[in-house]
Scaffold this motif. Structure first.
Motif, PDB file in Angstrom:
ATOM      1  N   LYS A  91      44.899  32.878  39.590  1.00 33.69           N
ATOM      2  CA  LYS A  91      43.995  33.498  38.620  1.00 33.69           C
ATOM      3  C   LYS A  91      42.532  33.334  39.023  1.00 33.69           C
ATOM      4  O   LYS A  91      41.645  33.938  38.420  1.00 33.69           O
ATOM      5  CB  LYS A  91      44.224  32.907  37.224  1.00 33.69           C
ATOM      6  CG  LYS A  91      45.581  33.274  36.624  1.00 33.69           C
ATOM      7  CD  LYS A  91      45.744  32.698  35.228  1.00 33.69           C
ATOM      8  CE  LYS A  91      47.097  33.087  34.635  1.00 33.69           C
ATOM      9  NZ  LYS A  91      47.306  32.500  33.292  1.00 33.69           N
ATOM     10  N   PHE A  94      39.600  36.031  42.563  1.00 28.93           N
ATOM     11  CA  PHE A  94      38.851  37.239  42.193  1.00 28.93           C
ATOM     12  C   PHE A  94      37.511  37.334  42.916  1.00 28.93           C
ATOM     13  O   PHE A  94      36.690  38.172  42.594  1.00 28.93           O
ATOM     14  CB  PHE A  94      38.630  37.294  40.671  1.00 28.93           C
ATOM     15  CG  PHE A  94      38.045  36.041  40.080  1.00 28.93           C
ATOM     16  CD1 PHE A  94      36.707  35.728  40.275  1.00 28.93           C
ATOM     17  CD2 PHE A  94      38.827  35.184  39.313  1.00 28.93           C
ATOM     18  CE1 PHE A  94      36.148  34.581  39.725  1.00 28.93           C
ATOM     19  CE2 PHE A  94      38.273  34.030  38.756  1.00 28.93           C
ATOM     20  CZ  PHE A  94      36.936  33.732  38.963  1.00 28.93           C
ATOM     21  N   THR A 257      45.242  46.020  31.547  1.00 24.13           N
ATOM     22  CA  THR A 257      45.437  45.023  32.602  1.00 24.13           C
ATOM     23  C   THR A 257      44.121  44.734  33.318  1.00 24.13           C
ATOM     24  O   THR A 257      43.788  43.573  33.603  1.00 24.13           O
ATOM     25  CB  THR A 257      46.491  45.509  33.612  1.00 24.13           C
ATOM     26  OG1 THR A 257      47.720  45.765  32.924  1.00 24.13           O
ATOM     27  CG2 THR A 257      46.734  44.486  34.703  1.00 24.13           C
ATOM     28  N   LEU A 258      43.362  45.785  33.610  1.00 22.47           N
ATOM     29  CA  LEU A 258      42.072  45.634  34.277  1.00 22.47           C
ATOM     30  C   LEU A 258      41.107  44.832  33.403  1.00 22.47           C
ATOM     31  O   LEU A 258      40.450  43.896  33.881  1.00 22.47           O
ATOM     32  CB  LEU A 258      41.480  47.011  34.588  1.00 22.47           C
ATOM     33  CG  LEU A 258      40.042  47.038  35.130  1.00 22.47           C
ATOM     34  CD1 LEU A 258      39.949  46.294  36.459  1.00 22.47           C
ATOM     35  CD2 LEU A 258      39.549  48.477  35.273  1.00 22.47           C
ATOM     36  N   ALA A 261      41.929  41.192  33.331  1.00 24.46           N
ATOM     37  CA  ALA A 261      41.557  40.531  34.588  1.00 24.46           C
ATOM     38  C   ALA A 261      40.043  40.294  34.649  1.00 24.46           C
ATOM     39  O   ALA A 261      39.587  39.253  35.155  1.00 24.46           O
ATOM     40  CB  ALA A 261      42.004  41.379  35.780  1.00 24.46           C
ATOM     41  N   ILE A 293      35.489  47.097  41.418  1.00 28.39           N
ATOM     42  CA  ILE A 293      36.917  47.404  41.311  1.00 28.39           C
ATOM     43  C   ILE A 293      37.381  47.993  42.639  1.00 28.39           C
ATOM     44  O   ILE A 293      36.697  48.858  43.209  1.00 28.39           O
ATOM     45  CB  ILE A 293      37.193  48.421  40.182  1.00 28.39           C
ATOM     46  CG1 ILE A 293      36.604  47.937  38.864  1.00 28.39           C
ATOM     47  CG2 ILE A 293      38.693  48.668  40.021  1.00 28.39           C
ATOM     48  CD1 ILE A 293      36.661  48.990  37.771  1.00 28.39           C
ATOM     49  N   ASN A 296      43.058  49.436  44.175  1.00 29.31           N
ATOM     50  CA  ASN A 296      44.266  49.029  43.446  1.00 29.31           C
ATOM     51  C   ASN A 296      43.965  48.582  42.015  1.00 29.31           C
ATOM     52  O   ASN A 296      44.794  47.956  41.362  1.00 29.31           O
ATOM     53  CB  ASN A 296      44.970  47.889  44.199  1.00 29.31           C
ATOM     54  CG  ASN A 296      45.451  48.327  45.569  1.00 29.31           C
ATOM     55  OD1 ASN A 296      46.022  49.413  45.715  1.00 29.31           O
ATOM     56  ND2 ASN A 296      45.201  47.503  46.576  1.00 29.31           N
ATOM     57  N   LYS A 298      41.958  46.268  41.126  1.00 28.74           N
ATOM     58  CA  LYS A 298      41.741  44.821  41.053  1.00 28.74           C
ATOM     59  C   LYS A 298      40.234  44.560  40.986  1.00 28.74           C
ATOM     60  O   LYS A 298      39.484  45.075  41.815  1.00 28.74           O
ATOM     61  CB  LYS A 298      42.324  44.119  42.282  1.00 28.74           C
ATOM     62  CG  LYS A 298      42.009  42.613  42.353  1.00 28.74           C
ATOM     63  CD  LYS A 298      42.559  42.002  43.632  1.00 28.74           C
ATOM     64  CE  LYS A 298      42.044  40.586  43.874  1.00 28.74           C
ATOM     65  NZ  LYS A 298      42.456  39.618  42.867  1.00 28.74           N
ATOM     66  N   TRP A 300      36.756  42.419  41.395  1.00 24.58           N
ATOM     67  CA  TRP A 300      36.209  41.372  42.257  1.00 24.58           C
ATOM     68  C   TRP A 300      34.838  40.973  41.739  1.00 24.58           C
ATOM     69  O   TRP A 300      34.008  41.837  41.410  1.00 24.58           O
ATOM     70  CB  TRP A 300      36.060  41.870  43.696  1.00 24.58           C
ATOM     71  CG  TRP A 300      37.351  42.206  44.374  1.00 24.58           C
ATOM     72  CD1 TRP A 300      38.007  43.405  44.369  1.00 24.58           C
ATOM     73  CD2 TRP A 300      38.156  41.311  45.154  1.00 24.58           C
ATOM     74  NE1 TRP A 300      39.166  43.320  45.098  1.00 24.58           N
ATOM     75  CE2 TRP A 300      39.289  42.048  45.594  1.00 24.58           C
ATOM     76  CE3 TRP A 300      38.037  39.980  45.531  1.00 24.58           C
ATOM     77  CZ2 TRP A 300      40.282  41.497  46.384  1.00 24.58           C
ATOM     78  CZ3 TRP A 300      39.020  39.407  46.321  1.00 24.58           C
ATOM     79  CH2 TRP A 300      40.131  40.170  46.743  1.00 24.58           C
TER      80      TRP A 300
END
Length: 409
Positions: A91, A94, A257-258, A261, A293, A296, A298, A300
């Motif tokens: 977790k 990032f 989900t984004l 995160a 982003i 994918n 995700k 950062w």
């Protein structure tokens, strides 16, 4: 309330419109919006009355100086892995692989050789607005760059694995500026602001041209110098526009989900410095988180700013920053209007209060119907900011309770 401010941008307008009294005397103030240079020179030599407030924690740089941020996040990851296991420690994955130069140069070289052909980015640890940043793929590019700048050796820098596949909109790279307000570190009490913006590059993304700052750096200070920059259009989207785009493109579940995160990034970042920040009841901090982003979806963490720019690049940007700063002052509450139990104050939503703040804690009466589907842990980012209505309702309820109490007495 007497205030002092040594910045001449949006914050001075907000403070003057507050109805407080502006003072010039160095010691005769109740509230000071200072710069970090003044803080560094004066904080340790001051006595502050109980009610006084100031806009930075003494050693804010533990989170906002790029090398220290990486060091603290790495330490937190190791601690979580030791205490809770490798799965939980993921977790903290990032932020890109990061090394400090020149102190970790040899470790970096080993990593560099294990990943031939990768793109890396060099950043000075204590500069902002994209100054001194460059991309490279060869180790010889580092001394070449130093020679070009007339430096015998580089200053303290961090070097990071470059996120080569960013999420693109219209072929352009962007990152998000998101505001988090911390009022105390022991325990951590943090608020997330509903508004913010996405900053776009002015030029379409192309990984072959790593020397072109207009492609890779989204800082407004960089982009506005581009020959074809349009000052009226600018290079910004509101986060509400970005949320609508991503929802239409990927659906609610992917966006949830984004957002979860991204909220994890805020909390883990603050936890990484909780033990080292000098907590002080006089201090608060408005952080500007820069989040990228990738393709994918995700997120950062790029960096965290202790002095996010309060200079407006357009009229809409000015109006957003006025709302933001007004609500910072509402949360700090110099007028003693709040009870201290509020889960929302204007555009700020409480996301952590010595633990996660869930939607059950908040109550659906304070949530815009357009946002309820986007909530996992009280996530409102990019939702409708009906702050004026909320503030009126909140203060009216408090007045009614006070009147009822007085009547009963």
């Amino acid at each position: 309330i007497r205030f002092k401010c040594n910045l001449q941008n949006t914050i001075i307008d907000v403070l003057r419109d507050r109805g407080w009294t502006e003072v010039k005397d160095e010691s005769d103030w109740d509230f000071y919006w200072c710069d970090v240079g003044w803080l560094r020179e004066n904080f340790d030599h001051m006595f502050m009355e109980e009610h006084v407030r100031i806009c930075h924690f003494r050693n804010h740089y533990e989170l906002t100086r790029k090398n220290l941020m990486a060091k603290n996040l790495k330490r937190l990851r190791k601690q979580i892995e030791r205490e809770q296991g490798k799965v939980e420690a993921t977790k903290c994955d990032f932020f890109p692989t990061t090394y400090e130069l020149p102190s970790e140069f040899h470790i970096f070289v080993e990593e560099f050789k294990r990943n031939p052909g990768s793109t890396w980015i060099m950043k000075p640890v204590a500069k902002s607005q994209g100054k001194g940043i460059f991309l490279f793929r060869k180790l010889t590019d580092i001394p070449d760059w130093c020679k070009k700048k007339g430096m015998d050796a580089p200053d303290t820098y961090i070097v990071q694995r470059y996120v080569e596949s960013p999420y693109l909109i219209g072929g352009r790279k962007f990152d998000m500026r998101i505001y988090v307000l911390v009022t105390t570190y022991i325990p951590i009490k943090a608020y997330l602001y509903r508004e913010g913006f996405a900053r776009f590059s002015n030029t379409r993304y192309n990984l072959e041209s790593i020397e072109d700052s207009y492609i890779h750096l989204t800082n407004v200070a960089i982009q506005k110098t581009a020959p074809d920059y349009d000052s009226e259009k600018g290079c910004k989207w509101s986060l509400d526009s970005l949320r609508k785009y991503l929802t239409a493109k990927h659906g609610i579940e992917s966006l949830e989900t984004l957002l979860q995160a991204i909220t994890n990034i805020f909390i883990k970042s603050l936890q990484s410095v909780q033990r080292v920040i000098i907590n002080d009841k006089h201090c608060f901090e408005l952080y500007g988180f820069d989040i990228l982003i990738d393709a994918n979806l995700k997120p950062w963490l790029l960096e965290i700013n202790a002095s996010p720019s309060l200079t407006a690049s357009s009229q809409s940007d000015y109006e957003m920053k006025v709302r933001l700063l007004e609500d910072v002052l509402n949360v700090v509450d110099m007028e003693n209007k709040l009870t201290g139990k509020e889960k929302r104050v204007g555009g700020f939503d409480l996301i952590w209060d010595d633990g996660p703040v869930t939607k059950e804690d908040v109550g659906f009466d304070s949530i815009s119907s357009s946002c309820t589907l986007l909530m996992i842990i009280n996530i409102y980012k990019g939702c409708l900011n009906d702050r004026e209505q909320q503030l009126k309702q909140m203060y009216k309820q408090q007045q009614n309770k006070a009147a009822a109490t007085q009547s009963n007495n």
